[in-house]
Design a protein around this motif. Structure first.
Motif, short mmCIF file in Angstrom:
data_model
loop_
_atom_site.label_atom_id
_atom_site.label_comp_id
_atom_site.label_asym_id
_atom_site.label_seq_id
_atom_site.Cartn_x
_atom_site.Cartn_y
_atom_site.Cartn_z
N ARG A 139 0.82 -1.21 0.00
CA ARG A 139 0.00 0.00 0.00
C ARG A 139 0.86 1.27 0.00
O ARG A 139 0.44 2.31 -0.50
CB ARG A 139 -0.93 0.01 1.22
N LYS A 140 2.05 1.19 0.59
CA LYS A 140 2.92 2.36 0.71
C LYS A 140 3.96 2.44 -0.40
O LYS A 140 4.71 3.43 -0.48
CB LYS A 140 3.63 2.33 2.06
N ALA A 141 4.04 1.42 -1.23
CA ALA A 141 5.09 1.37 -2.25
C ALA A 141 4.91 2.48 -3.30
O ALA A 141 3.79 2.89 -3.61
CB ALA A 141 5.07 0.01 -2.93
N LYS A 142 6.04 2.95 -3.81
CA LYS A 142 6.01 3.94 -4.87
C LYS A 142 5.62 3.25 -6.18
O LYS A 142 6.21 2.25 -6.57
CB LYS A 142 7.39 4.59 -5.02
N MET A 143 4.61 3.81 -6.84
CA MET A 143 4.13 3.25 -8.10
C MET A 143 3.32 4.32 -8.83
O MET A 143 2.92 5.32 -8.22
CB MET A 143 3.26 2.01 -7.85
N PRO A 144 3.08 4.15 -10.12
CA PRO A 144 2.26 5.13 -10.84
C PRO A 144 0.89 5.30 -10.18
O PRO A 144 0.31 4.34 -9.68
CB PRO A 144 2.14 4.51 -12.24
N PHE A 145 0.41 6.53 -10.19
CA PHE A 145 -0.82 6.84 -9.46
C PHE A 145 -2.00 5.98 -9.91
O PHE A 145 -2.89 5.65 -9.12
CB PHE A 145 -1.17 8.33 -9.61
N PHE A 146 -2.03 5.62 -11.20
CA PHE A 146 -3.17 4.85 -11.71
C PHE A 146 -3.10 3.37 -11.32
O PHE A 146 -4.07 2.64 -11.44
CB PHE A 146 -3.26 4.98 -13.24
N VAL A 147 -1.93 2.94 -10.83
CA VAL A 147 -1.77 1.56 -10.39
C VAL A 147 -2.10 1.42 -8.90
O VAL A 147 -2.54 0.36 -8.44
CB VAL A 147 -0.33 1.06 -10.66
N LYS A 148 -1.92 2.51 -8.16
CA LYS A 148 -2.06 2.48 -6.70
C LYS A 148 -3.42 1.94 -6.25
O LYS A 148 -3.49 1.10 -5.35
CB LYS A 148 -1.84 3.87 -6.13
N PRO A 149 -4.56 2.39 -6.83
CA PRO A 149 -5.85 1.85 -6.39
C PRO A 149 -5.97 0.35 -6.59
O PRO A 149 -6.57 -0.36 -5.77
CB PRO A 149 -6.87 2.61 -7.24
N VAL A 150 -5.41 -0.15 -7.70
CA VAL A 150 -5.45 -1.58 -7.97
C VAL A 150 -4.64 -2.34 -6.93
O VAL A 150 -5.09 -3.36 -6.39
CB VAL A 150 -4.93 -1.89 -9.39
N ALA A 151 -3.44 -1.84 -6.64
CA ALA A 151 -2.58 -2.49 -5.65
C ALA A 151 -3.24 -2.48 -4.28
O ALA A 151 -3.17 -3.48 -3.54
CB ALA A 151 -1.23 -1.78 -5.59
#
Length: 242
Positions: A139-151
């Protein structure tokens, strides 16, 4: 001399505590996690191929040992944890007698309870705690904003269907076991308690116990109050249970 290859914020803190309880001389060789990945340094692979901690080296026998349970049993058996008549850290196994009719005499309750909790800590309790740690980091990992909700949804699904139900089952089991006793396998501290300390400290530090498990919380407090535990903290340095 026993050398503890000590990784910060790791299970090796338990080994320092055991050495203090046994009143053994030891030295600490420190290793630091990578602050970004939290991985152990490559230097640990020069001590043991897996590059994980805890690892001990015993100059008296020439042995290098890994795995918390193995190290704990080795130290307790070799250096007097069995022979302390007042409060053996590793309860003795009854000698039993030859012949099937007397086989039950071999099954001393404190001995087998100690063995059970010694293995349960890593074999049963730690896996769901580790999964919870992984989902929290996801949940805290750096990732593209559009991937964050999926993760986040994936993490929520894993925690909802696996992590939280499993941990509730384990915590209820442990809470019930500690309802009528201070320690896991005897009326005094044993290596089972030392092995169980890490996962329960981790659970408490992550706020997983709340007020629902007072017996577990009381156990953690008893552990922290022991002089040998406090001495181990001084030798091991900063210790983040989470």
């Amino acid at each position: 001399m026993i050398t503890v290859h000590h990784l910060n914020n790791s299970r090796s803190q338990r080994i320092l505590w055991l050495l203090e309880e046994l009143d053994l001389a030891y030295e600490v060789k420190r290793y630091e996690r990578d602050p970004e990945t939290m991985a152990a340094p490559e230097a640990l692979k020069h001590v043991h191929p897996l590059g994980k901690s805890p690892v001990i080296s015993d100059s008296a026998t020439g042995r290098t040992l890994a795995e918390s349970g193995t190290i704990i049993e080795y130290l307790a058996e070799r250096y007097g944890g069995v022979n302390r008549e007042d409060a053996p850290l590793l309860p003795a196994k009854s000698p039993g007698a030859a012949g099937a009719e007397n086989v039950s005499s071999d099954f001393d309750a404190a001995y087998w309870d100690c063995k059970y909790w010694l293995h349960y800590a890593e074999g049963s309790l730690m896996p769901p705690l580790l999964v919870g740690l992984i989902t929290a980091r996801l949940r805290k990992a750096k990732m593209p904003f559009f991937v964050k909700p999926v993760a986040s949804r994936i993490a929520d699904q894993i925690d909802g269907t696996f992590t939280r139900p499993r941990l509730k089952q384990h915590f209820n089991f442990i809470e019930s076991h500690l309802a009528q006793r201070d320690w896991f396998s005897a009326k005094h501290l044993t290596v089972a308690d030392i092995q169980m300390s890490f996962p329960l400290e981790a659970a408490a530090s992550r706020g997983l116990l709340g007020t629902s498990y007072p017996n577990i919380s009381a156990f953690v407090n008893r552990v922290h109050a022991r002089p040998a535990y406090q001495a181990a903290l001084k030798h091991g340095g900063e210790y983040d249970f989470a």
